[in-house]
Design an enzyme around this catalytic site. Sequence first.
Site, short mmCIF file in Angstrom:
data_model
loop_
_atom_site.label_atom_id
_atom_site.label_comp_id
_atom_site.label_asym_id
_atom_site.label_seq_id
_atom_site.Cartn_x
_atom_site.Cartn_y
_atom_site.Cartn_z
N MET A 71 -8.04 5.78 2.64
CA MET A 71 -8.14 6.96 1.78
C MET A 71 -6.86 7.22 0.99
O MET A 71 -6.82 8.17 0.20
CB MET A 71 -8.44 8.19 2.64
CG MET A 71 -9.80 8.16 3.31
SD MET A 71 -11.16 8.13 2.11
CE MET A 71 -10.91 9.70 1.29
N ARG A 72 -5.83 6.39 1.18
CA ARG A 72 -4.58 6.66 0.47
C ARG A 72 -4.77 6.58 -1.04
O ARG A 72 -4.16 7.34 -1.80
CB ARG A 72 -3.49 5.69 0.93
CG ARG A 72 -2.14 5.96 0.28
CD ARG A 72 -1.03 5.12 0.84
NE ARG A 72 -0.61 5.62 2.14
CZ ARG A 72 -0.69 4.92 3.26
NH1 ARG A 72 -1.16 3.70 3.25
NH2 ARG A 72 -0.28 5.44 4.40
N ALA A 73 -5.63 5.67 -1.50
CA ALA A 73 -5.85 5.52 -2.94
C ALA A 73 -6.41 6.80 -3.55
O ALA A 73 -5.99 7.22 -4.64
CB ALA A 73 -6.78 4.35 -3.21
N ASP A 94 0.81 -1.21 0.00
CA ASP A 94 0.00 0.00 0.00
C ASP A 94 0.85 1.26 0.00
O ASP A 94 0.37 2.34 -0.35
CB ASP A 94 -0.94 -0.02 1.21
CG ASP A 94 -1.95 1.11 1.17
OD1 ASP A 94 -2.64 1.24 0.15
OD2 ASP A 94 -2.04 1.88 2.15
N ARG A 95 2.12 1.16 0.41
CA ARG A 95 2.99 2.33 0.45
C ARG A 95 3.45 2.75 -0.94
O ARG A 95 3.89 3.89 -1.12
CB ARG A 95 4.22 2.04 1.33
CG ARG A 95 3.91 1.96 2.80
CD ARG A 95 3.48 3.29 3.35
NE ARG A 95 3.17 3.21 4.78
CZ ARG A 95 2.68 4.21 5.49
NH1 ARG A 95 2.43 5.36 4.90
NH2 ARG A 95 2.42 4.06 6.76
#
Length: 686
Positions: free
Chosen positions: A274-276, A193-194
Amino acid sequence: MSTPYPFTALVGQEDLRLALLLNAVSPAVGGVLVRGEKGTAKSTAVRALSALMPEVDVVSGCRFSCDPASPDPGCPDGPHGTGASDSRPARMVELPVGASEDRLVGALDIERALAEGVKAFEPGLLADAHRGILYVDEVNLLHDHLVDLLLDAAAMGASYVEREGVSVRHASKFLLVGTMNPEEGELRPQLLDRFGLTVEVAASREPDERVEVVRRRLAYDDDPAGFAGRWADEESAVRARIVAARDLLPEVRLGDGALRQIAATCAAFEVDGMRADIVMARTATALAAWAGRTEVLAEDVRQAALLALPHRRRRAPFDAPGLDEDKLDETLEEFGGQDGDEGDRDEGGDDDPDPDPGGGPGGGPGGQPEPDDAPGADGESAAQPESGEDREGGEPQPSGGGGGEQTPARAAEPFRTKVLSVPGLGEGAAGRRSRARTEHGRTIGARRPRGALTKLHLAATVQAAAPHQRARGRSGPGLVVRRDDLRQASREGREGNLVLFVVDASGSMAARQRMSAVKGAVLSLLLDAYQRRDKVGMVTFRGSAADVALPPTSSVDTAAVRLESLPTGGRTPLAAGLLKAHEVLRVERMRDPARRALVVVVTDGRATGGPEPVALASRAARLFGADGVASVVVDCESGPVRLGLAGQLAGELGGTAVTLDELRADSIAGLVKDVRSSGQSSRRAA
């Protein structure tokens, strides 16, 4: 220094080049993960990118690359005033898979810190990569403790080194680029995810394109400097375009319509967190700047989704990353052009705003191809039943001329399994299954350091130094510490093991409902092995022989694919399966002697075919007990009448037997976690 291969000389791989260039334009995008088969120019492209990165200004003499315009107030080499500055190329730092923690974060001289109170710090790779590129080849093989350090640095933009009350902090903001071959294992979800973007690469199947790849590579190998010189103008043009896009980036407008499309797309694909959304917004903005526009269009949002979402969408275990482009187009069309945001409409209707070799959008990442060498394809004679004794337990057998095979049954839904661990204390690769001596974990004692001191045991060090203070002439409050006083902390953590599955695919297992449950159980154990960072292997036996369906590997995904296509039918050569597994362990022990094995035999315990099949299976099983190999038998016997053969096999192996129901973590039936205790009970019962 060797001449890197020119970035603009790469053939094809438009998505890969575009993802790298977008990060060069806007490092805030968050880096790139490149997934693909070997020999697809992954490393070549990343190394070539470093030559295109704009130069950076640094404070003269600062080992931590501080920006003279805004130096880090906590820099270990600071404080920095208004002194001289230098310009240098942005660095590309490579992190080896086998690097130590001290090599990554830096090393603190503990002896000087205790005795003199001096923070003598040697910077590591995280300091070298500040304001540059940190490249990790085979990132999926990186040890867990290094992954944790990378996650911390990427999240906070700084690296912290803590050694028994003495700490050093320095800025560490870098563009993280990783490459990996999925066949060698997947990446931890936290690190996956990073990465802001992900790209799937594969070799072209077009002969003309392959010819051009070979032609250019041979020309480069013959004369690297001359080949690079022929591409110098193209390199300069792309470098200038990156600088122009960086200057334009603050002026790019991300309208409400584009933001609504981004939010709707992330919601439609059920991405976590919410990173996407944030990454998609930054990527779409960078795409507009790269195209020389100040307005984000719908096509930018679409391309951003293809790069930022495949590795973040929710999917079933072992599914390959990918995105349904039809669903993506429907979502963008449904939420496009709202609130009168004219910037979301592309008047030209061009889906390819960047046709030049510097990186066109291209297509989105596709699914990972499935291997075409599934087990059983060449075992036709092995599956031919010879007599009616294959109808063990009265279970239905396939009819027709398929060599006694059924169409492979689909696996049942996976479930969370109880933890199976190897007894004793190992020293294998870091993981999450069995107890082991590691560099990380809880402290269990102290010893004299062998080589460089890495983890100080403070109490033991003080205790060793205390009796000698008068003889050493101590007169002040400080403690006089010498090298002989230092003590290394002994720590206990967890290791990853080799989980070798020995799966019975004979006629006695061929009932579709039973085989579906068996495959579901093995799939559940594979998922557990993935989460615990194990290597896995698979041996299957049926007919008259055993096959290595999957040699030991870190790719749990490949094991799941082979399991799904596993056919059934024929006799039950249990002895052959055990002997084949024993041979696999022998070879693997020579390759990786520190990694301990856990053998999981999935069978109903029957043995048929050949002379004295039961006696042969018993002798083969005792080999594992003699070698001290930890083992578990998953008892697949069903029906009202049960012979208990799996339990007898577990006794011969020196392990334990569990039923499919007992394997579940939420099962009421008890299961001893440590195979050793269960194995001793089985041996006493035998």
